[in-house]
Design an enzyme around this catalytic site. Structure first.
Site, PDB file in Angstrom:
ATOM      1  N   HIS A  62      49.065  40.533  70.138  1.00 14.64           N
ATOM      2  CA  HIS A  62      47.636  40.630  70.415  1.00 14.64           C
ATOM      3  C   HIS A  62      46.822  39.982  69.290  1.00 14.64           C
ATOM      4  CE1 HIS A  62      43.880  42.727  71.764  1.00 14.64           C
ATOM      5  NE2 HIS A  62      43.608  42.627  70.472  1.00 14.64           N
ATOM      6  N   GLU A  63      47.088  40.379  68.067  1.00 10.59           N
ATOM      7  CA  GLU A  63      46.314  39.846  66.953  1.00 10.59           C
ATOM      8  C   GLU A  63      46.593  38.365  66.736  1.00 10.59           C
ATOM      9  OE1 GLU A  63      43.916  41.376  65.748  1.00 10.59           O
ATOM     10  OE2 GLU A  63      44.360  43.348  66.593  1.00 10.59           O
ATOM     11  N   HIS A  65      44.253  36.364  68.779  1.00 15.00           N
ATOM     12  CA  HIS A  65      42.987  36.085  68.106  1.00 15.00           C
ATOM     13  C   HIS A  65      43.132  34.878  67.178  1.00 15.00           C
ATOM     14  CE1 HIS A  65      40.656  39.433  69.530  1.00 15.00           C
ATOM     15  NE2 HIS A  65      41.452  40.350  69.004  1.00 15.00           N
ATOM     16  N   HIS A 124      43.122  31.731  69.055  1.00  9.77           N
ATOM     17  CA  HIS A 124      41.760  31.440  69.510  1.00  9.77           C
ATOM     18  C   HIS A 124      41.010  30.674  68.420  1.00  9.77           C
ATOM     19  CE1 HIS A 124      38.019  33.238  71.772  1.00  9.77           C
ATOM     20  NE2 HIS A 124      38.095  31.929  71.863  1.00  9.77           N
TER      21      HIS A 124
END
Length: 953
Positions: free
Chosen positions: A733-734, A737, A740
């Site tokens: 999940h991190e 980021h 992104h």
């Protein structure tokens, strides 16, 4: 070597009154000079740089003397002009031109000298008012001159406050000096950085010589040298005598080193962070005042773009400030944080409440339709204007003062909340004294607990520290019910112990001030103000979505509890500890009811019973370092990324456990850096997060730097760290980021990477979680820590069958926090008793007694210290997008479909906030996302799945 005999390249000017057109109309000017006026635009040039009568100015690269004569006429007989060329430019043609030029009466105040660009000025050229350079900077680079020395020589020759003005041929942003050899162009950001590094302050820029549509080569196309119409930038600097310019604080200087510069870890003391932040704040205010007081009419370049460039020293210092307050927050740093946080809030208020600055922004916004802006520029302008308005730019002076006071108080309270929580997380632990306290724990967990105890000064014992990555495994596997309860209570009571670190009074004050702020800005509640510029737009739409999911999630919890209770009833004689009637957790008629500290323990037993899957069967295959390699591989498959470890010592780090990788695209071009800080330590925030040290920006010619941070318990040297499936999910999940940020491909830093609405920013990260469970990733990177064998196929199938397992618990745990958050910020009268408000709200919702909020109010860092206030719903909103988006891959050839991955890159990961998120999602998917995919993913009955994530009702 490049010769431009038509260029008068480097003059230094003072900020005097603009020159009058009569200078160019002088009757004794040559026809050749007059013929150059049309493309050289001398009137706006002299006005922008402010050449004044009686000034002493220097010119770098005088060439044929066209500009030199204009300067000579401008400064008059009382002034002096020192025109300079290099030996590379000298020759019979240039010598003859200057013999004729200097013979003219108007040139009696002019001296022509020959020197290398990076040599010191002659001793008699001191205390100049200005130095001017036209198309010389790129020549200096092409001729292998040291431009740093050149700028320092100019600095030494100028008097305090003297002007250094530069015009040069504009290269595409992000090319640095690469275009010099090919097209004799240079990226202006390189010039900005180098000149400011020499001690200058940027005070002006203009677009009077802009022609971005002309991409011709100066040498290859002979017509270029006749028209001089190629795109040029114009920059004006002053020899800065401010504290920032004089400061030797490394945190303010442009980052040096490889990869476009890196944070200067190891070159400063903690105390330097405070002075850097204070000096950086002063510098940004000066930058803003310069923009606000610009004498030129407001336009996109001198107002909107100028704001994007402003405050770079503070941005650099703030990056380190953020790193230290989240990962190295010792007592000294906490004092600095307490002092600086309200000053940052005051800075923001001074910017948005500057009436001259807002007037310029508003003026550009009003004429936006006639400016021929690109879509990205239109988006930036809209965000700037609406941001100013939302932050109170239109309030009267009394209301502005009140708002500024509220914001400073909120900043102070937010810091207090964070430090209270950090104090309890960093000092509290449950100490395990004997072997029997470890019952149920695997050897790996025992070793981690031993290492944790040793790090807390308790060698020879075991410790469960007050972080989720330490407490969750214990609650899952420990057979000691009494100790599970003790660990659970320690964790869920953070910030709510009625002691010096209790957060309830602080929370009540925060809520009261937020409500006052919203009312002052004209909104019925803080939630209404907060959501106005998010995808959801209104709190009502978020509540609609949350309530649509809440009921089926609660129903699933009842089913899960029934499954757990059935197992507990069978094992009633083995349930020890707790508060049963016999003091051992048993009731007279059977097993004690499932309590919150039992949920994870019995959920694991249900998983084993229903799916023949034990987390301990999976964990040996989940090595932290192998999973990191797996994330890199997934990034390569989806986006073509390559992660290359940097050489030891080549990039400094703030703590010895931190490691750094260079990120390249599929063609080997540098994209950015990825820092990895995986281990828990005192002074580090709990949980996991991504941080952006430097946003990507073509305007600033800067590649991105991001980090991922976690709190895994460090084991023995040389032994692999084994983590749970949930922790592996969080790791991906991190990393989503981070990707992104790394994929960002935008011009303006405000629009880069993860700088998107809160309810959209979690979409890319939640989407990336799905690749953890893909067979391709598991086969290569889920390797047994002892045998090296990949996870068996039958175990993978068991994992796949449990995708909806325990979703009731996970959803209710999260959603209860999101609903409490929203209701706290929707309340007409802010609560004075957050603890009671939490209790009453959960009772009204029908919160299952066996579950506690994932983040109880007193420890809810997201909403009281991390910008998620009235925004924790974002994870659910974003998950409606991520589940629907993943189905796009499944509708194609699978998770690694190249065409879908390209759309994901082009429409989501690379565009930042350059497009409205709803439009970007529709471009990727072809439709808005309903909650159908979300409900299917969680195994809930779809029922009325009409709630959608459209950005408009």
């Amino acid at each position: 070597m490049t010769r431009h005999v038509y260029l008068a390249a480097a003059l230094v000017l003072s900020c005097a009154a603009p020159q009058k057109p009569q200078i160019t109309d002088a009757a004794d000017r040559t026809e050749r000079d007059r013929s150059m006026d049309a493309h050289r635009k001398p009137v706006p040039m002299l006005a922008f740089f402010g050449v004044g009568s009686g000034k002493r100015v220097g010119e770098l690269g005088a060439g044929g003397g066209y500009s030199t004569e204009l300067f000579a006429r401008s400064v008059g007989p009382e002034g002096a002009v020192f025109a300079q060329d290099t030996p590379n430019w000298d020759g019979p043609g240039l010598t003859k031109a200057w013999q004729g030029r200097l013979a003219r009466p108007v040139m009696k105040n002019t001296t022509h000298v020959i020197r290398q660009w990076d040599e010191p000025f002659p001793p008699d050229l001191k205390d100049l008012d200005a130095v001017y350079s036209v198309a010389v900077y790129h020549d200096a680079i092409a001729e292998k001159s040291d431009t740093g020395r050149m700028n320092r020589a100019v600095f030494a020759a100028l008097k305090p406050g003297g002007v250094y003005a530069i015009i040069d041929n504009s290269a595409r942003p992000g090319t640095g000096a690469a275009e010099v050899e090919r097209l004799h162009r240079i990226d202006e950001q390189l010039v900005r950085d180098e000149v400011q590094r020499a001690g200058f302050k940027l005070v002006g820029e203009s677009d009077f010589l802009r022609n971005p549509s002309d991409s011709r080569d100066w040498n290859a196309d002979s017509t270029v040298n006749k028209t001089h119409s190629q795109d040029r930038f114009a920059l004006k600097f002053v020899k800065d005598s401010s504290a920032v310019a004089r400061s030797d604080n490394p945190l303010l200087a442009p980052w040096d080193g490889p990869f476009g510069g890196v944070p200067p870890f190891g070159k400063f003391k903690v105390a330097d962070i405070k002075t850097a932040m204070e000096e950086g704040i002063a510098q940004e205010l000066a930058d803003v005042d310069g923009i606000a007081n610009d004498s030129q009419p407001p336009d996109f370049a001198n107002t909107i773009v100028a704001m994007e460039r402003a405050g770079q020293p503070l941005n650099r210092a703030s990056a380190v400030f953020g790193i230290y307050t989240s990962t190295m927050n010792d007592e000294e740093m906490q004092k600095i944080q307490s002092d600086i946080s309200p000053k940052l809030a005051a800075l923001q208020d001074k910017i948005v409440q500057n009436p001259k600055l807002f007037a310029r922004v508003a003026a550009v916004y009003e004429k936006r339709d006639g400016l021929q802006l690109t879509p990205e520029q239109q988006r930036l302008l809209w965000l700037d204007y609406t941001g100013f308005v939302r932050q109170g730019a239109k309030l009267d002076e009394a209301a502005k003062k009140q708002l500024a006071d509220l914001n400073q108080q909120l900043a102070t309270l937010s810091t207090r909340f964070s430090q209270n929580l950090l104090a309890e997380e960093g000092t509290q632990m449950v100490l395990l004294e004997k072997e029997s306290d470890l019952a149920g724990l695997s050897p790996a967990l025992r070793e981690q607990a031993a290492a944790a105890a040793a790090s807390q000064g308790k060698p020879g014992k075991w410790a469960i520290v007050n972080t989720r990555s330490s407490t969750d495994p214990f609650l899952t596997f420990s057979t000691r019910r009494d100790l599970r309860e003790k660990v659970w209570r320690m964790f869920i009571m953070r910030g709510d112990n009625g002691d010096a670190h209790d957060n309830n009074a602080t929370i009540a004050q925060i809520l009261k001030l937020r409500a006052q702020k919203a009312h002052l800005l004209g909104y019925p509640s803080y939630a209404h103000w907060k959501l106005e510029d998010q995808m959801a737009k209104t709190p009502e739409r978020t509540v609609e979505l949350m309530e649509a999911v809440w009921k089926p999630a609660v129903q699933r919890v009842r089913e899960e509890v029934a499954d757990m209770q059935a197992i507990a009833n069978k094992e009633k004689t083995r349930i020890r500890g707790g508060a049963g009637s016999a003091g051992d957790g048993r009731s007279p008629k059977g097993a004690a009811p499932i309590e919150p500290w039992d949920y994870r323990f019995y959920a694991e037993k249900v998983r084993k019973a229903k799916y023949d899957l034990d987390e301990n069967d999976v964990k040996p295959y989940l090595q932290l370092e192998k999973l990191r390699e797996g994330m890199f591989w997934v990034a390569g498959q989806l986006f073509g990324f390559k992660f290359m470890p940097v050489a030891d010592g080549s990039v400094p780090v703030y703590q010895s456990d931190v490691r750094v990788w260079e990120v390249q695209d599929q063609d080997g071009r540098h994209l950015g850096l990825w820092y990895f800080d995986p281990y828990a330590r005192p002074g580090k925030n709990s949980g996991a997060w991504m941080n952006e040290y430097r946003p990507q920006s073509h305007l600033l010619d800067q590649p991105v730097i991001v980090s991922n941070n976690a709190n895994f318990v460090k084991g023995k040297d040389g032994e692999p760290i084994l983590i749970s499936w949930d922790d592996a999910d969080t790791l991906f999940h991190e990393f989503g980021h981070a990707l992104h940020g790394l994929n960002s491909n935008v011009t303006y830093p405000q629009l880069a990477g993860t700088n998107v609405p809160r309810d959209y920013v979690e979409f890319p990260s939640q989407l990336l979680e799905r690749w953890l469970s893909t067979r391709q990733a598991l086969d290569q990177f889920a390797l047994h820590f002892q045998t090296g064998q990949p996870v068996p196929a039958d175990l993978v199938k068991k994992i796949e069958r449990t995708e909806t397992f325990n979703q009731g618990f996970k959803t209710v745990e999260y959603l209860s926090s999101a609903l409490v958050d929203m209701k706290l910020h929707l309340a007409k009268e802010p609560t004075a008793d957050p603890r009671q408000f939490e209790k009453d709200t959960l009772a009204a919702l029908g919160m299952p007694r066996e579950i506690v909020m994932r983040h109880r109010t007193a420890q809810f860092h997201h909403i009281f210290a991390d910008g998620y206030e009235a925004g924790y719903y974002s994870y659910l909103w974003s998950d409606t997008l991520s589940t629907d988006a993943y189905e796009a891959f499944l509708e194609a050839s699978g998770p690694y479909d190249k065409a879908v991955a390209k759309r994901l890159h082009d429409d989501v990961f690379s565009v930042g906030n350059t497009v409205d998120p709803a439009e970007g999602y529709r471009a990727f998917r072809g439709h808005d996302a309903g909650i159908g995919a979300l409900m299917r993913r969680r195994g809930f009955a779809t029922g009325d799945a009409t709630a959608r994530t459209r950005s408009t009702p």
